[in-house]
Design a protein around this motif. Structure first.
Motif, PDB file in Angstrom:
ATOM      1  N   TRP A 298       0.832  -1.213   0.000  1.00 34.88           N
ATOM      2  CA  TRP A 298       0.000   0.000   0.000  1.00 34.88           C
ATOM      3  C   TRP A 298       0.862   1.257   0.000  1.00 34.88           C
ATOM      4  O   TRP A 298       0.498   2.273  -0.592  1.00 34.88           O
ATOM      5  CB  TRP A 298      -0.936  -0.010   1.203  1.00 34.88           C
ATOM      6  N   LEU A 299       2.006   1.192   0.684  1.00 34.80           N
ATOM      7  CA  LEU A 299       2.916   2.338   0.669  1.00 34.80           C
ATOM      8  C   LEU A 299       3.481   2.548  -0.739  1.00 34.80           C
ATOM      9  O   LEU A 299       3.639   3.682  -1.197  1.00 34.80           O
ATOM     10  CB  LEU A 299       4.050   2.108   1.669  1.00 34.80           C
ATOM     11  N   GLY A 300       3.754   1.459  -1.431  1.00 37.18           N
ATOM     12  CA  GLY A 300       4.257   1.562  -2.806  1.00 37.18           C
ATOM     13  C   GLY A 300       3.254   2.210  -3.743  1.00 37.18           C
ATOM     14  O   GLY A 300       3.626   2.887  -4.704  1.00 37.18           O
ATOM     15  N   ARG A 301       1.956   2.021  -3.487  1.00 32.41           N
ATOM     16  CA  ARG A 301       0.922   2.638  -4.325  1.00 32.41           C
ATOM     17  C   ARG A 301       0.628   4.079  -3.916  1.00 32.41           C
ATOM     18  O   ARG A 301      -0.063   4.796  -4.647  1.00 32.41           O
ATOM     19  CB  ARG A 301      -0.377   1.820  -4.213  1.00 32.41           C
ATOM     20  N   ASN A 302       1.113   4.475  -2.736  1.00 35.56           N
ATOM     21  CA  ASN A 302       0.804   5.808  -2.221  1.00 35.56           C
ATOM     22  C   ASN A 302       1.448   6.883  -3.111  1.00 35.56           C
ATOM     23  O   ASN A 302       2.672   6.949  -3.233  1.00 35.56           O
ATOM     24  CB  ASN A 302       1.328   5.930  -0.789  1.00 35.56           C
ATOM     25  N   VAL A 309      11.918   6.230  -0.837  1.00 36.64           N
ATOM     26  CA  VAL A 309      11.053   5.131  -0.377  1.00 36.64           C
ATOM     27  C   VAL A 309      10.726   4.210  -1.547  1.00 36.64           C
ATOM     28  O   VAL A 309      10.787   2.978  -1.433  1.00 36.64           O
ATOM     29  CB  VAL A 309       9.756   5.702   0.247  1.00 36.64           C
ATOM     30  N   LEU A 310      10.400   4.793  -2.682  1.00 29.28           N
ATOM     31  CA  LEU A 310      10.073   3.972  -3.858  1.00 29.28           C
ATOM     32  C   LEU A 310      11.277   3.164  -4.330  1.00 29.28           C
ATOM     33  O   LEU A 310      11.140   2.010  -4.751  1.00 29.28           O
ATOM     34  CB  LEU A 310       9.551   4.871  -4.995  1.00 29.28           C
ATOM     35  N   GLN A 311      12.451   3.777  -4.248  1.00 29.62           N
ATOM     36  CA  GLN A 311      13.664   3.047  -4.651  1.00 29.62           C
ATOM     37  C   GLN A 311      13.886   1.832  -3.751  1.00 29.62           C
ATOM     38  O   GLN A 311      14.281   0.765  -4.225  1.00 29.62           O
ATOM     39  CB  GLN A 311      14.865   3.990  -4.585  1.00 29.62           C
ATOM     40  N   LYS A 312      13.626   2.000  -2.457  1.00 31.30           N
ATOM     41  CA  LYS A 312      13.800   0.879  -1.520  1.00 31.30           C
ATOM     42  C   LYS A 312      12.768  -0.225  -1.811  1.00 31.30           C
ATOM     43  O   LYS A 312      13.099  -1.411  -1.863  1.00 31.30           O
ATOM     44  CB  LYS A 312      13.636   1.378  -0.085  1.00 31.30           C
ATOM     45  N   ARG A 322       6.905  -4.676  -5.548  1.00 29.53           N
ATOM     46  CA  ARG A 322       7.582  -4.044  -6.700  1.00 29.53           C
ATOM     47  C   ARG A 322       6.539  -3.610  -7.747  1.00 29.53           C
ATOM     48  O   ARG A 322       6.666  -2.561  -8.371  1.00 29.53           O
ATOM     49  CB  ARG A 322       8.589  -5.021  -7.324  1.00 29.53           C
ATOM     50  N   ARG A 323       5.508  -4.448  -7.918  1.00 26.10           N
ATOM     51  CA  ARG A 323       4.444  -4.088  -8.875  1.00 26.10           C
ATOM     52  C   ARG A 323       3.717  -2.819  -8.410  1.00 26.10           C
ATOM     53  O   ARG A 323       3.360  -1.968  -9.232  1.00 26.10           O
ATOM     54  CB  ARG A 323       3.453  -5.252  -9.007  1.00 26.10           C
ATOM     55  N   ALA A 324       3.508  -2.696  -7.091  1.00 23.36           N
ATOM     56  CA  ALA A 324       2.849  -1.499  -6.567  1.00 23.36           C
ATOM     57  C   ALA A 324       3.660  -0.251  -6.906  1.00 23.36           C
ATOM     58  O   ALA A 324       3.103   0.793  -7.270  1.00 23.36           O
ATOM     59  CB  ALA A 324       2.664  -1.629  -5.058  1.00 23.36           C
ATOM     60  N   VAL A 325       4.971  -0.339  -6.796  1.00 23.84           N
ATOM     61  CA  VAL A 325       5.826   0.797  -7.155  1.00 23.84           C
ATOM     62  C   VAL A 325       5.676   1.123  -8.641  1.00 23.84           C
ATOM     63  O   VAL A 325       5.562   2.292  -9.038  1.00 23.84           O
ATOM     64  CB  VAL A 325       7.297   0.488  -6.819  1.00 23.84           C
ATOM     65  N   ALA A 326       5.641   0.080  -9.459  1.00 25.99           N
ATOM     66  CA  ALA A 326       5.510   0.305 -10.905  1.00 25.99           C
ATOM     67  C   ALA A 326       4.166   0.942 -11.255  1.00 25.99           C
ATOM     68  O   ALA A 326       4.039   1.620 -12.275  1.00 25.99           O
ATOM     69  CB  ALA A 326       5.664  -1.020 -11.649  1.00 25.99           C
ATOM     70  N   ARG A 327       3.139   0.721 -10.421  1.00 26.01           N
ATOM     71  CA  ARG A 327       1.818   1.309 -10.686  1.00 26.01           C
ATOM     72  C   ARG A 327       1.672   2.701 -10.081  1.00 26.01           C
ATOM     73  O   ARG A 327       0.690   3.383 -10.348  1.00 26.01           O
ATOM     74  CB  ARG A 327       0.727   0.389 -10.122  1.00 26.01           C
ATOM     75  N   ASN A 328       2.618   3.101  -9.244  1.00 23.13           N
ATOM     76  CA  ASN A 328       2.519   4.406  -8.587  1.00 23.13           C
ATOM     77  C   ASN A 328       2.544   5.524  -9.642  1.00 23.13           C
ATOM     78  O   ASN A 328       3.457   5.580 -10.468  1.00 23.13           O
ATOM     79  CB  ASN A 328       3.686   4.582  -7.614  1.00 23.13           C
ATOM     80  N   PRO A 329       1.556   6.426  -9.628  1.00 24.19           N
ATOM     81  CA  PRO A 329       1.515   7.469 -10.675  1.00 24.19           C
ATOM     82  C   PRO A 329       2.697   8.422 -10.625  1.00 24.19           C
ATOM     83  O   PRO A 329       2.955   9.101 -11.628  1.00 24.19           O
ATOM     84  CB  PRO A 329       0.184   8.199 -10.370  1.00 24.19           C
ATOM     85  N   ASN A 330       3.415   8.463  -9.503  1.00 27.41           N
ATOM     86  CA  ASN A 330       4.578   9.357  -9.394  1.00 27.41           C
ATOM     87  C   ASN A 330       5.897   8.599  -9.429  1.00 27.41           C
ATOM     88  O   ASN A 330       6.930   9.143  -9.022  1.00 27.41           O
ATOM     89  CB  ASN A 330       4.484  10.182  -8.103  1.00 27.41           C
ATOM     90  N   CYS A 331       5.871   7.398  -9.907  1.00 27.90           N
ATOM     91  CA  CYS A 331       7.121   6.621  -9.991  1.00 27.90           C
ATOM     92  C   CYS A 331       8.048   7.266 -11.026  1.00 27.90           C
ATOM     93  O   CYS A 331       7.641   7.502 -12.178  1.00 27.90           O
ATOM     94  CB  CYS A 331       6.806   5.173 -10.396  1.00 27.90           C
ATOM     95  N   PRO A 332       9.291   7.562 -10.667  1.00 28.07           N
ATOM     96  CA  PRO A 332      10.225   8.205 -11.617  1.00 28.07           C
ATOM     97  C   PRO A 332      10.488   7.304 -12.822  1.00 28.07           C
ATOM     98  O   PRO A 332      10.488   6.075 -12.713  1.00 28.07           O
ATOM     99  CB  PRO A 332      11.496   8.403 -10.780  1.00 28.07           C
ATOM    100  N   ILE A 333      10.765   7.912 -13.942  1.00 25.99           N
ATOM    101  CA  ILE A 333      10.988   7.168 -15.175  1.00 25.99           C
ATOM    102  C   ILE A 333      12.238   6.287 -15.066  1.00 25.99           C
ATOM    103  O   ILE A 333      12.281   5.175 -15.629  1.00 25.99           O
ATOM    104  CB  ILE A 333      11.098   8.132 -16.384  1.00 25.99           C
ATOM    105  N   THR A 334      13.240   6.755 -14.311  1.00 21.49           N
ATOM    106  CA  THR A 334      14.455   5.939 -14.154  1.00 21.49           C
ATOM    107  C   THR A 334      14.147   4.631 -13.418  1.00 21.49           C
ATOM    108  O   THR A 334      14.722   3.586 -13.715  1.00 21.49           O
ATOM    109  CB  THR A 334      15.522   6.721 -13.376  1.00 21.49           C
ATOM    110  N   LEU A 335      13.221   4.711 -12.452  1.00 19.24           N
ATOM    111  CA  LEU A 335      12.834   3.511 -11.714  1.00 19.24           C
ATOM    112  C   LEU A 335      11.981   2.591 -12.587  1.00 19.24           C
ATOM    113  O   LEU A 335      12.094   1.361 -12.531  1.00 19.24           O
ATOM    114  CB  LEU A 335      12.069   3.926 -10.448  1.00 19.24           C
ATOM    115  N   LEU A 336      11.126   3.201 -13.405  1.00 18.32           N
ATOM    116  CA  LEU A 336      10.304   2.403 -14.318  1.00 18.32           C
ATOM    117  C   LEU A 336      11.184   1.634 -15.312  1.00 18.32           C
ATOM    118  O   LEU A 336      10.888   0.487 -15.668  1.00 18.32           O
ATOM    119  CB  LEU A 336       9.328   3.302 -15.075  1.00 18.32           C
ATOM    120  N   GLU A 337      12.263   2.268 -15.736  1.00 18.28           N
ATOM    121  CA  GLU A 337      13.167   1.607 -16.686  1.00 18.28           C
ATOM    122  C   GLU A 337      13.813   0.373 -16.040  1.00 18.28           C
ATOM    123  O   GLU A 337      14.003  -0.652 -16.698  1.00 18.28           O
ATOM    124  CB  GLU A 337      14.236   2.597 -17.152  1.00 18.28           C
TER     125      GLU A 337
END
Length: 477
Positions: A298-302, A309-312, A322-337
């Protein structure tokens, strides 16, 4: 699908008026197309359509139970003198109010009253009439639950049968505010909880409920926006996990209580805290190391989770985190890559559905072999048109459906899918505003009746649009 099966436009022109459209259907003799255009036919055409539709007992019975049968056809069915269809018609969800009223006035079948009491389209005066005269407890209980019941109906039921249907009445959206107070004072804990859960509950009742020690009452009370401030601190230490979890979702929760609940022994409470938009960075860092994967998920989706926090969480051992982080609307593009090369396709698929990805990253994901990933690529509006044109011919249903659902897919991309082997895809395209009526017209002879019905239903609705709109559709064709 093969690219060689690309479908060209039909040479036949789509009828542009209601009369011409119905005339075409009468000439073709298509049963399901006749159902679709029945509502736009004139009196003479409608008589010919009904000769086709009601020509056999089997067809009549099928129409009375078919979920797509429109209200006008159900009304015509209800007036067939040689077929007793009252129960079937009244039970159908599409039956209109005037038809229901006609059936009530014409039939002496006692079972109809119960069906009318439950139907969402039953006119308000008819529901009031049932409330005034009926004594069947099953019928009246259904009436109290009917979302179309007006305040007068609910008030009458509460007066005629005190306490009998109080819980159903208290849960109804249309219950009068003053009646809520009556129900609360004479009700048991279940009725009182239903009253407190109502969005229009008087503030005076909230203050009374605050003195209660009953857990069920407090669970309903803690969810209300007008919860007395003095109770917030007290309830944060209540022994019931559900009460503390509900409290953790409140937007007006003081900062010091948020910090306290972030350390709660219950996983469900900490999960609720992890979703909050006002989490301090220190609390986020602490929750990112929580032993419960759902808290981290839930924190990853926040959307308020910070970059660190998202990097961790992107390195978490659980793929759902990890999927929650990928779905986060503010996930940085470098992390998405980085997540785009995750060893689990479930995580890569989340990246493929991300609205923030670049077209370059989409091109990379388009080379993936997992269906979930390719479905995300197909549905993503950032996918290049050239890639979508290739995915249209995928062997996977989900991938082709992703292209249909892609808001950026234009008619030049969707046109080949009019020949998709899966009927549901053709049904979706028959109702798609992206294709012109002339493009869809080639579906008029589709082997699946559901596709033909969807097409003629769309064209019948178009015939009722203003003339300017119809001219626009003709120009597009």
């Amino acid at each position: 699908m093969s690219p060689q099966r690309f479908l060209s436009k039909s040479e036949s022109q789509v009828p542009m008026t209601a009369q011409a459209l119905v005339a075409h259907v009468l000439e073709s003799g298509d049963f399901y197309a006749a159902v679709a255009v029945h509502g736009i036919a004139d009196a003479r055409q409608r008589q010919r359509l009904e000769e086709r539709l009601f020509g056999s007992r089997r067809d009549v019975l099928m129409l009375a139970r078919w979920e797509h049968t429109p209200a006008n056809v159900l009304d015509a069915l209800s007036r067939l003198e040689h077929m007793p269809l009252a129960r079937r018609v009244v039970k159908h969800r599409n039956t209109g109010g005037s038809t229901l009223k006609h059936q009530f006035s014409q039939s002496d079948d006692p079972a109809l009253t119960g069906l009318l009491a439950l139907h969402a389209n039953t006119p308000a005066p008819l529901l009031l009439q049932i409330a005034m005269g009926d004594h069947d407890q099953v019928v009246l209980k259904g009436l109290a639950r009917n979302p179309s019941a007006q305040p007068e109906v609910l008030r009458l039921l509460a007066q005629r049968f005190p306490r009998r249907f109080d819980k159903e009445i208290a849960s109804h959206a249309a219950v009068p505010v003053d009646l809520l107070a009556t129900l609360y004072h004479r009700g048991d804990k279940f009725v009182r909880a239903a009253v407190l859960a109502h969005k229009h509950v008087p503030e005076a009742l909230l203050l009374q409920a605050a003195k209660s020690t009953e857990t069920l009452i407090l669970r309903a009370l803690v969810k209300h926006p007008q919860l007395p401030a003095a109770l917030v601190d007290t309830l944060s230490q209540h022994k019931d996990n559900a009460i503390r979890a509900a409290l953790a979702t409140r937007a007006d929760l003081p900062v010091h209580l948020t910090a306290r609940l972030a350390l709660d022994e219950s996983d469900s409470v900490r999960r609720a805290v992890a979703c909050r938009a006002d989490l301090a960075p220190t609390l986020m860092q602490m929750l990112a190391e929580d032993h419960d994967p759902w808290v981290r998920q839930w924190l990853g989706r926040n959307p308020m989770a910070g970059k660190h926090v998202l990097q961790k969480l992107a390195l978490d051992i659980h793929e759902d985190v990890r999927r929650a982080v990928a779905r986060n609307p503010n996930c940085p593009i470098t992390l998405l890559e980085k997540l785009a090369s995750d060893h689990r396709s479930w995580v890569r698929a989340a990246v493929a559905y991300q609205p923030n990805v670049t077209s370059c990253l989409m091109a990379s994901l388009a080379r993936d072999s997992a269906v979930d990933v390719l479905s995300g690529v197909a549905a993503n509006p950032h996918t290049a048109p050239a890639l979508l044109k290739r995915l249209v011919f995928s062997e996977e249903l989900d991938v082709r459906r992703g292209v249909i659902l892609n808001p950026a897919a234009g008619p030049e991309i969707l046109l080949p899918l009019l020949q998709d082997p899966y009927y549901l895809h053709r049904v979706m395209l028959a109702s798609s505003p992206k294709l012109s009526d002339q493009d869809k017209w080639q579906l008029r002879d589709d082997p699946d009746a559901r596709v033909r019905f969807a097409l003629f239903q769309w064209l019948a609705a178009r015939a009722l649009r203003p003339v300017a709109d119809r001219y626009f559709y003709r120009r597009k064709a």
